[in-house]
Design an enzyme around this catalytic site. Sequence first.
Site, PDB file in Angstrom:
ATOM      1  N   LYS A   1       9.480  -1.403   2.961  1.00 52.42           N
ATOM      2  CA  LYS A   1       8.700  -2.644   3.107  1.00 52.42           C
ATOM      3  C   LYS A   1       9.570  -3.860   3.403  1.00 52.42           C
ATOM      4  CE  LYS A   1       5.393   0.080   1.998  1.00 52.42           C
ATOM      5  NZ  LYS A   1       4.845   0.888   3.082  1.00 52.42           N
TER       6      LYS A   1
ATOM      7  N   LYS B   1       7.463  -6.349  -5.889  1.00 55.74           N
ATOM      8  CA  LYS B   1       6.987  -5.129  -5.231  1.00 55.74           C
ATOM      9  C   LYS B   1       8.151  -4.193  -4.949  1.00 55.74           C
ATOM     10  CE  LYS B   1       3.099  -7.187  -2.704  1.00 55.74           C
ATOM     11  NZ  LYS B   1       2.486  -7.384  -1.385  1.00 55.74           N
TER      12      LYS B   1
ATOM     13  N   GLY C   1       0.404  -0.050  -4.837  1.00 53.76           N
ATOM     14  CA  GLY C   1       0.422  -0.706  -6.145  1.00 53.76           C
ATOM     15  C   GLY C   1       1.471  -0.227  -7.137  1.00 53.76           C
TER      16      GLY C   1
ATOM     17  N   HIS D   1      -8.674  -7.891   1.457  1.00 56.33           N
ATOM     18  CA  HIS D   1      -7.858  -6.904   2.173  1.00 56.33           C
ATOM     19  C   HIS D   1      -8.574  -6.611   3.485  1.00 56.33           C
ATOM     20  CE1 HIS D   1      -5.716  -2.761   2.358  1.00 56.33           C
ATOM     21  NE2 HIS D   1      -6.425  -2.890   3.451  1.00 56.33           N
TER      22      HIS D   1
ATOM     23  N   GLU E   1      -2.215  -3.778   7.774  1.00 60.29           N
ATOM     24  CA  GLU E   1      -2.952  -4.328   6.631  1.00 60.29           C
ATOM     25  C   GLU E   1      -2.548  -5.778   6.406  1.00 60.29           C
ATOM     26  OE1 GLU E   1      -3.332  -0.378   3.765  1.00 60.29           O
ATOM     27  OE2 GLU E   1      -2.088  -2.041   3.121  1.00 60.29           O
TER      28      GLU E   1
ATOM     29  N   GLU F   1       1.340  -4.386   4.930  1.00 65.83           N
ATOM     30  CA  GLU F   1       2.083  -3.204   5.343  1.00 65.83           C
ATOM     31  C   GLU F   1       1.412  -2.563   6.540  1.00 65.83           C
ATOM     32  OE1 GLU F   1       1.191  -0.004   1.967  1.00 65.83           O
ATOM     33  OE2 GLU F   1       1.811  -1.905   1.083  1.00 65.83           O
TER      34      GLU F   1
ATOM     35  N   ASN G   1       0.216   1.144   8.140  1.00 63.82           N
ATOM     36  CA  ASN G   1      -0.005   2.571   7.912  1.00 63.82           C
ATOM     37  C   ASN G   1       0.160   3.301   9.236  1.00 63.82           C
ATOM     38  OD1 ASN G   1      -0.735   2.158   5.160  1.00 63.82           O
ATOM     39  ND2 ASN G   1      -2.707   1.404   5.887  1.00 63.82           N
TER      40      ASN G   1
ATOM     41  N   ARG H   1      -0.574   6.230  10.289  1.00 65.98           N
ATOM     42  CA  ARG H   1      -1.368   7.465  10.265  1.00 65.98           C
ATOM     43  C   ARG H   1      -2.817   7.118  10.591  1.00 65.98           C
ATOM     44  NH1 ARG H   1      -1.110   5.597   4.853  1.00 65.98           N
ATOM     45  NH2 ARG H   1      -3.193   5.059   4.140  1.00 65.98           N
TER      46      ARG H   1
ATOM     47  N   VAL I   1      -8.441   7.285   6.099  1.00 64.22           N
ATOM     48  CA  VAL I   1      -9.729   7.777   5.605  1.00 64.22           C
ATOM     49  C   VAL I   1     -10.870   7.007   6.277  1.00 64.22           C
ATOM     50  CG1 VAL I   1     -11.210   7.999   3.562  1.00 64.22           C
ATOM     51  CG2 VAL I   1      -8.745   8.422   3.363  1.00 64.22           C
TER      52      VAL I   1
HETATM   53  C1  MV4 Z   1      -0.222  -8.731  -2.977  1.00 66.78           C
HETATM   54  C2  MV4 Z   1      -1.280  -9.359  -3.675  1.00 66.78           C
HETATM   55  C3  MV4 Z   1      -1.204 -10.718  -3.828  1.00 66.78           C
HETATM   56  N1  MV4 Z   1      -0.148 -11.416  -3.350  1.00 66.78           N
HETATM   57  N2  MV4 Z   1       0.804  -9.468  -2.513  1.00 66.78           N
HETATM   58  C4  MV4 Z   1      -1.711  -4.203  -3.628  1.00 66.78           C
HETATM   59  C5  MV4 Z   1      -1.186  -2.947  -3.032  1.00 66.78           C
HETATM   60  C6  MV4 Z   1      -0.077  -3.307  -2.159  1.00 66.78           C
HETATM   61  N3  MV4 Z   1      -0.315  -2.771  -0.861  1.00 66.78           N
HETATM   62  C7  MV4 Z   1      -0.032  -4.797  -2.129  1.00 66.78           C
HETATM   63  N4  MV4 Z   1      -1.048  -5.290  -3.023  1.00 66.78           N
HETATM   64  C8  MV4 Z   1      -1.188  -6.626  -3.265  1.00 66.78           C
HETATM   65  N5  MV4 Z   1      -0.197  -7.413  -2.776  1.00 66.78           N
HETATM   66  C9  MV4 Z   1       0.808 -10.775  -2.709  1.00 66.78           C
HETATM   67  N6  MV4 Z   1       1.871 -11.480  -2.259  1.00 66.78           N
HETATM   68  C10 MV4 Z   1      -2.310  -8.566  -4.141  1.00 66.78           C
HETATM   69  C11 MV4 Z   1      -2.278  -7.201  -3.959  1.00 66.78           C
HETATM   70  C12 MV4 Z   1      -3.385  -6.472  -4.495  1.00 66.78           C
HETATM   71  C13 MV4 Z   1      -4.330  -5.867  -3.654  1.00 66.78           C
HETATM   72  C14 MV4 Z   1      -4.211  -5.888  -2.277  1.00 66.78           C
HETATM   73  C15 MV4 Z   1      -5.128  -5.293  -1.469  1.00 66.78           C
HETATM   74  C16 MV4 Z   1      -6.221  -4.659  -2.038  1.00 66.78           C
HETATM   75  C17 MV4 Z   1      -6.381  -4.608  -3.398  1.00 66.78           C
HETATM   76  C18 MV4 Z   1      -5.426  -5.204  -4.225  1.00 66.78           C
HETATM   77  C19 MV4 Z   1      -5.592  -5.157  -5.606  1.00 66.78           C
HETATM   78  C20 MV4 Z   1      -4.660  -5.739  -6.417  1.00 66.78           C
HETATM   79  C21 MV4 Z   1      -3.554  -6.397  -5.858  1.00 66.78           C
END
Ligand code: MV4
Length: 445
Positions: free
Chosen positions: A116, A158, A165, A208, A275, A288, A290, A292, A295
């Site tokens: 990442k 992260k 997550g 998202h 995403e 990020e 993906n 691929r 779903v």
């Molecule tokens: C974040 C965020 C808030 N601020 N980054 C969740 C999984 C991973 N792909 C990144 N995620 C998040 N990153 C920043 N800077 C909140 C999340 C996040 C989230 C993101 C997308 C869908 C659902 C989520 C649920 C909790 C936290």
Amino acid sequence: MFKKILIANRGEIALRVIRTCREMGIKTVAVYSTADKDSLHVKFADEAVCIGKPSSADSYLNIPHIMAAAEITNADAIHPGYGFLAENSKFAKICADHGIKFIGPTPEMINSMGDKVTAKETMIKAGVPVVPGVEGLLESVDHAKKSAKEVGYPVILKATAGGGGKGMRVVFQESEIEKAFETAKAEAAASFKNDGIYMEKFVEEPRHIEIQIAGDQYGNVCHLSERDCSIQRRHQKLVEESPSPFMTDDLRQRMGDAAIKAAQAINYESVGTIEFLVDKHRNFYFMEMNTRIQVEHCVTEEVINYDLIKEQIKIAAGEKITGKNYYPVMHAIECRINAEDPYNDFRPSPGKITVLHTPGGHGVRVDSHVYAGYVIPPYYDSMIAKLIAVAQTREEAIDTMHRALSEYVIEGVKTTIPFHLQLMQNEDFRKGNFTTKFLETFKMK
Ligand code: MV4
């Protein structure tokens, strides 16, 4: 075009790929674990090879067994589906070394997005907006403290090898940062054998929203509009839709442009997804990529009337794409039907499906591998069907979905159908008024 494709997967996605191959006149090879010997993907493929014992490590993740199956059946390509080996660059490399086309991007493209911190640096260079933060990895607790002061609380830690997550911590004040850093690092090391951690500003109550893209082997890239995947629980998506109720023509143009830039930055080949986090002011940030098929690809298929698996196979075979973008002409919603008990913290509920009645009628698509008498094994993920409703407007799509959910009869196991029925009647959901935090406060009646 390929003559024979081996599908290195199981369940509904294996069936999905077999169906498109049949339409294209391509022969198919199913692989299966002993737990899946009675699965529909085994019955529907032209050939089937048992690749091992039930556990994923012994079967769907066992590269030597899968390569042996491809060689004895003379497959000229492998479709990895999603999950399992779909984003495993070593597997993609081994396929290439054996003269078998991996239907997906090159190992280098997978690697450039798998890390990442590297992905984020690439996006900054390409001019794609990323969440403000500090570049590179955090070297120490002191470095984390100093960085958080610059970025401003709240911050999020992260894992660079992460996604989904794991190894993620939100930190609201300096007193919490040492523990968060240490636990994130330990979790990342245990989950990914890579303890690299980086920092971003925490975006509160984001949506998202992801952009589907496609790129061919000649540098042409297009986008196929967005999916809203904000309805998630513990990083598991439960509902996806297109278009996003939060979308505007202007935002779609800007996110589409950014997604194309992101794909072009790595010369991306195949279908893929960028995403984004979108805040309440409609600022969007790369999260990020993906590399691929996902779903939830079906909602895009339904709103633009386009077979994404067929496109993915054609691109892998060296066909050109036109490079023109696609915009939704319908509204589609997908509910993931999982064998889980929504009244009991979504606890998995494997076992035998004793009675099954599948919904149908206008505007209803069901992608599923289950049948009456099928035994859901406990070894794999709990998704047993994707129910997709399509209509001209969002409101009608929700009504069609509610009607289809009411028709669905699955006995013998608990499912997420009662959850989806309640969600389709929820006032905020119906208004399109939701973020990724929506399910934290949603209560089953
Ligand atoms: C974040 C965020 C808030 N601020 N980054 C969740 C999984 C991973 N792909 C990144 N995620 C998040 N990153 C920043 N800077 C909140 C999340 C996040 C989230 C993101 C997308 C869908 C659902 C989520 C649920 C909790 C936290």
